[in-house]
Write a protein that holds these residues in place. Structure first.
Motif, PDB file in Angstrom:
ATOM      1  N   VAL A   1       0.874  -1.178   0.000  1.00  0.00           N
ATOM      2  CA  VAL A   1       0.000   0.000   0.000  1.00  0.00           C
ATOM      3  C   VAL A   1       0.903   1.217   0.000  1.00  0.00           C
ATOM      4  N   ASP A   2       0.636   2.123  -0.902  1.00  0.00           N
ATOM      5  CA  ASP A   2       1.442   3.346  -0.915  1.00  0.00           C
ATOM      6  C   ASP A   2       0.659   4.435  -1.632  1.00  0.00           C
ATOM      7  N   SER A   3       0.829   5.655  -1.169  1.00  0.00           N
ATOM      8  CA  SER A   3       0.091   6.779  -1.756  1.00  0.00           C
ATOM      9  C   SER A   3       0.865   7.451  -2.888  1.00  0.00           C
ATOM     10  N   LEU A   4       2.171   7.160  -2.979  1.00  0.00           N
ATOM     11  CA  LEU A   4       3.037   7.778  -3.992  1.00  0.00           C
ATOM     12  C   LEU A   4       2.956   9.310  -3.980  1.00  0.00           C
ATOM     13  N   ILE A   5       2.830   9.898  -2.819  1.00  0.00           N
ATOM     14  CA  ILE A   5       2.896  11.365  -2.712  1.00  0.00           C
ATOM     15  C   ILE A   5       4.308  11.776  -3.145  1.00  0.00           C
ATOM     16  N   PRO A   6       4.437  12.700  -4.106  1.00  0.00           N
ATOM     17  CA  PRO A   6       5.752  12.937  -4.724  1.00  0.00           C
ATOM     18  C   PRO A   6       6.851  13.363  -3.752  1.00  0.00           C
TER      19      PRO A   6
ATOM     20  N   GLN B   1       5.322   9.981   6.955  1.00  0.00           N
ATOM     21  CA  GLN B   1       5.942  11.226   6.534  1.00  0.00           C
ATOM     22  C   GLN B   1       7.269  11.243   7.283  1.00  0.00           C
ATOM     23  N   THR B   2       8.394  11.323   6.574  1.00  0.00           N
ATOM     24  CA  THR B   2       9.685  11.105   7.242  1.00  0.00           C
ATOM     25  C   THR B   2      10.504  12.378   7.457  1.00  0.00           C
ATOM     26  N   SER B   3      10.090  13.499   6.874  1.00  0.00           N
ATOM     27  CA  SER B   3      10.939  14.694   6.970  1.00  0.00           C
ATOM     28  C   SER B   3      10.676  15.455   8.271  1.00  0.00           C
TER      29      SER B   3
ATOM     30  N   PHE C   1       5.886  -2.256  13.631  1.00  0.00           N
ATOM     31  CA  PHE C   1       5.834  -0.818  13.342  1.00  0.00           C
ATOM     32  C   PHE C   1       7.246  -0.254  13.208  1.00  0.00           C
ATOM     33  N   ALA C   2       7.457   0.546  12.149  1.00  0.00           N
ATOM     34  CA  ALA C   2       8.757   1.207  11.954  1.00  0.00           C
ATOM     35  C   ALA C   2       8.760   2.519  12.727  1.00  0.00           C
ATOM     36  N   SER C   3       9.319   2.460  13.917  1.00  0.00           N
ATOM     37  CA  SER C   3       9.398   3.645  14.763  1.00  0.00           C
ATOM     38  C   SER C   3      10.762   4.299  14.561  1.00  0.00           C
ATOM     39  N   THR C   4      11.074   5.280  15.387  1.00  0.00           N
ATOM     40  CA  THR C   4      12.305   6.040  15.129  1.00  0.00           C
ATOM     41  C   THR C   4      13.026   6.439  16.411  1.00  0.00           C
TER      42      THR C   4
ATOM     43  N   ARG D   1      15.002  14.918   2.378  1.00  0.00           N
ATOM     44  CA  ARG D   1      13.781  14.660   3.154  1.00  0.00           C
ATOM     45  C   ARG D   1      13.851  13.358   3.951  1.00  0.00           C
ATOM     46  N   GLN D   2      14.517  12.344   3.354  1.00  0.00           N
ATOM     47  CA  GLN D   2      14.547  11.053   4.042  1.00  0.00           C
ATOM     48  C   GLN D   2      15.797  10.956   4.915  1.00  0.00           C
ATOM     49  N   THR D   3      16.938  11.265   4.338  1.00  0.00           N
ATOM     50  CA  THR D   3      18.197  11.231   5.078  1.00  0.00           C
ATOM     51  C   THR D   3      19.212  12.110   4.344  1.00  0.00           C
TER      52      THR D   3
HETATM   53  N1  LIG Z   1      15.076   5.641   6.708  1.00  0.00           N
HETATM   54  C1  LIG Z   1      15.367   5.951   7.955  1.00  0.00           C
HETATM   55  O1  LIG Z   1      16.519   6.331   8.262  1.00  0.00           O
HETATM   56  C2  LIG Z   1      14.328   5.830   9.040  1.00  0.00           C
HETATM   57  C3  LIG Z   1      14.705   6.126  10.361  1.00  0.00           C
HETATM   58  C4  LIG Z   1      13.752   6.039  11.364  1.00  0.00           C
HETATM   59  C5  LIG Z   1      12.462   5.636  11.067  1.00  0.00           C
HETATM   60  N2  LIG Z   1      12.120   5.344   9.782  1.00  0.00           N
HETATM   61  C6  LIG Z   1      10.732   4.959   9.526  1.00  0.00           C
HETATM   62  O2  LIG Z   1      10.673   3.866   8.621  1.00  0.00           O
HETATM   63  C7  LIG Z   1       9.523   3.989   7.789  1.00  0.00           C
HETATM   64  C8  LIG Z   1       9.931   3.809   6.347  1.00  0.00           C
HETATM   65  O3  LIG Z   1      10.839   4.847   6.028  1.00  0.00           O
HETATM   66  P1  LIG Z   1      11.628   4.913   4.660  1.00  0.00           P
HETATM   67  O4  LIG Z   1      12.994   5.385   5.005  1.00  0.00           O
HETATM   68  O5  LIG Z   1      11.468   3.677   3.890  1.00  0.00           O
HETATM   69  O6  LIG Z   1      10.904   6.148   3.976  1.00  0.00           O
HETATM   70  P2  LIG Z   1      10.111   6.236   2.615  1.00  0.00           P
HETATM   71  O7  LIG Z   1       9.620   7.633   2.488  1.00  0.00           O
HETATM   72  O8  LIG Z   1      10.923   5.717   1.488  1.00  0.00           O
HETATM   73  O9  LIG Z   1       8.915   5.262   2.842  1.00  0.00           O
HETATM   74  C9  LIG Z   1       7.693   5.666   3.372  1.00  0.00           C
HETATM   75  C10 LIG Z   1       6.644   5.298   2.369  1.00  0.00           C
HETATM   76  O10 LIG Z   1       5.387   5.636   2.930  1.00  0.00           O
HETATM   77  C11 LIG Z   1       4.588   6.156   1.895  1.00  0.00           C
HETATM   78  N3  LIG Z   1       3.568   7.006   2.493  1.00  0.00           N
HETATM   79  C12 LIG Z   1       3.740   8.168   3.146  1.00  0.00           C
HETATM   80  N4  LIG Z   1       2.563   8.666   3.523  1.00  0.00           N
HETATM   81  C13 LIG Z   1       1.635   7.783   3.099  1.00  0.00           C
HETATM   82  C14 LIG Z   1       0.228   7.750   3.194  1.00  0.00           C
HETATM   83  N5  LIG Z   1      -0.448   8.730   3.786  1.00  0.00           N
HETATM   84  N6  LIG Z   1      -0.426   6.695   2.676  1.00  0.00           N
HETATM   85  C15 LIG Z   1       0.255   5.684   2.059  1.00  0.00           C
HETATM   86  N7  LIG Z   1       1.587   5.694   1.929  1.00  0.00           N
HETATM   87  C16 LIG Z   1       2.269   6.717   2.438  1.00  0.00           C
HETATM   88  C17 LIG Z   1       5.548   6.959   1.026  1.00  0.00           C
HETATM   89  O11 LIG Z   1       5.029   7.153  -0.279  1.00  0.00           O
HETATM   90  C18 LIG Z   1       6.770   6.094   1.053  1.00  0.00           C
HETATM   91  O12 LIG Z   1       6.788   5.190  -0.020  1.00  0.00           O
HETATM   92  C19 LIG Z   1       8.903   5.348   8.083  1.00  0.00           C
HETATM   93  O13 LIG Z   1       7.765   5.157   8.878  1.00  0.00           O
HETATM   94  C20 LIG Z   1       9.974   6.079   8.856  1.00  0.00           C
HETATM   95  O14 LIG Z   1       9.443   6.981   9.809  1.00  0.00           O
HETATM   96  C21 LIG Z   1      13.030   5.427   8.762  1.00  0.00           C
END
Ligand SMILES: NC(=O)c1ccc[n+]([C@@H]2O[C@H](COP(=O)([O-])OP(=O)(O)OC[C@H]3O[C@@H](n4cnc5c(N)ncnc54)[C@H](O)[C@@H]3O)[C@@H](O)[C@H]2O)c1
Length: 365
Positions: free
Chosen positions: A74-79, A124-126, A163-166, A231-233
């Motif tokens: 499931v993904d929303s593909l928000i740009p 939302q990761t930013s 759950f992917a927490s942080t 935005r992500q890292t």
């Molecule tokens: N990458 C990291 O360093 C890191 C660190 C701590 C926590 N996390 C957590 O891990 C998870 C995955 O992170 P990631 O690094 O793969 O980021 P990512 O942005 O690549 O993945 C998140 C995905 O969620 C989707 N998404 C966002 N809002 C949505 C919505 N409303 N409905 C459906 N899809 C939605 C985005 O399109 C994206 O594909 C996140 O929850 C993030 O908080 C990641």
């Protein structure tokens, strides 16, 4: 480059037994205790990955497909977020993709039905965006987490949720390494909302028996991460800059310590957490053995690429206000309870990441 090609799975996959043996021996050699019947447990099971087109979600999806799990993304593909259809190109015929928003309660009520596992990664990761647009972060990282759990409670209480927490919710560390008992003092809106999202998972486990646990991820990097911007890292934008011969910008004095996990190690952790009977209701830090300063990380990246420059620049004010200083985690709990430990060094992981983006740069910028 050769190595990267080897990581792309061929379409004529070896038999399940052969794959299981290969992965099992790889895991054992990497000192992770996976029992062979664990893989039998996963085979033909169903898994839903929210955020499945994103960085970590798509890497997890590939692993689950290899293990013959029936996978729905499931993904929303928000740009502005990390979702990218190119992330699933090598195995797109083997997964179901549902372009939905986790804020859509009706969609989620339907999607959780019949699933054995939910890897709840959408977010939302930013951190900066969470300050500029706090309500979107609230809706996705907090409210939607509650409605996803409600969907599970009502429609599929037997599901197992990871759950992917942080680590962001710890805020500025009071001591290092940071263990799970460290006070929670989020420094930004994202940290507060992720904390609430995490605690809903633990609450639904305790009160309603919906098996859930949370992994507090630290900086994760590797193939398929967003490199368009920071935005992500920040590592993403560094990879982009180095590949287009722009300098890497290191904020502050560059001496801030961080720990980094290569994405394959994080996928391992998500799987052991899902498969363990002991993980329900638990919180686990992920982390690494080799914390490193940002300046040393930039230097390592430049050395691995064989070219590039970096510049030390003052923190932009919006970032400085939410910076956490030095951070690295104590991950002994997940190691002792579930047998997980990171196995890919920063040097090896950055090398693999650079290889990936040399090949696939155009799909990510
Ligand atoms: N990458 C990291 O360093 C890191 C660190 C701590 C926590 N996390 C957590 O891990 C998870 C995955 O992170 P990631 O690094 O793969 O980021 P990512 O942005 O690549 O993945 C998140 C995905 O969620 C989707 N998404 C966002 N809002 C949505 C919505 N409303 N409905 C459906 N899809 C939605 C985005 O399109 C994206 O594909 C996140 O929850 C993030 O908080 C990641």
């Amino acid at each position: 480059m050769r190595h990267q090609m080897a990581r792309e799975r061929p379409t004529n996959l070896p038999s399940f037994e052969r794959q299981r043996d290969l992965i099992l021996s790889e895991r054992i050699s990497r000192n992770i205790v996976f029992m062979s019947d664990t893989f039998e447990t996963l085979r033909a099971k169903s898994a839903l990955i929210t955020g499945g087109l994103g960085f970590i979600g798509s890497n997890l999806a590939q692993r689950l497909v290899d293990l013959e799990v029936k996978v729905t993304l499931v993904d929303s593909l928000i740009p502005e977020y990390g979702g990218n259809l190119r992330n699933i190109e090598p195995f797109k015929e083997k997964v179901r993709v549902n372009i939905s928003d986790i804020r859509d309660e009706h969609a989620m009520e339907f999607l959780v039905q019949g699933q054995d596992y939910l890897f709840n990664l959408a977010g939302q990761t930013s951190h900066v965006d969470s300050m500029n647009d706090p309500y979107t972060d609230l809706d996705i990282n907090c409210r939607s987490q509650l409605s996803i759990l409600e969907a599970c409670r009502k429609n599929n209480p037997g599901i197992t949720v990871v759950f992917a927490s942080t680590r962001q919710m710890y805020g500025v560390p009071q001591y290092l390494p940071v263990d799970e008992r460290h006070p929670i003092q989020p420094v930004d809106v994202n940290g507060i909302n992720k904390m609430a999202g995490e605690w809903y998972h633990l609450l639904y486990n305790r009160v309603y028996g919906v098996r859930s646990c949370a992994l507090r991820l630290t900086n994760t990097y590797g193939p398929r991460m967003r490199i368009k911007d920071a935005r992500q890292t920040f590592l993403g934008v560094w990879i982009r800059n180095i590949l287009r011969s722009d300098p890497l910008q290191v904020f502050g004095d560059g001496r801030q310590l961080r720990d980094f996990n290569y994405v394959d190690d994080v996928v391992d952790a998500l799987l052991v957490a899902a498969l363990s009977a002991d993980s329900s209701g638990q919180i686990y830090n992920l982390g690494a053995d080799d914390p490193v300063s940002l300046k040393a990380t930039a230097e390592m990246l430049i050395e691995l690429h064989g070219a590039g420059t970096y510049e030390i620049v003052p923190f932009p004010p919006d970032r400085e206000a939410i910076d956490i200083g030095d951070y690295f985690a104590d991950y002994r709990r997940i190691h002792s309870q579930l047998g997980w430990k990171p196995t890919v060094s920063l040097r090896a992981g950055l090398g693999k990441t650079l290889e990936y983006y040399r090949l696939h740069y155009a799909d990510y910028v």
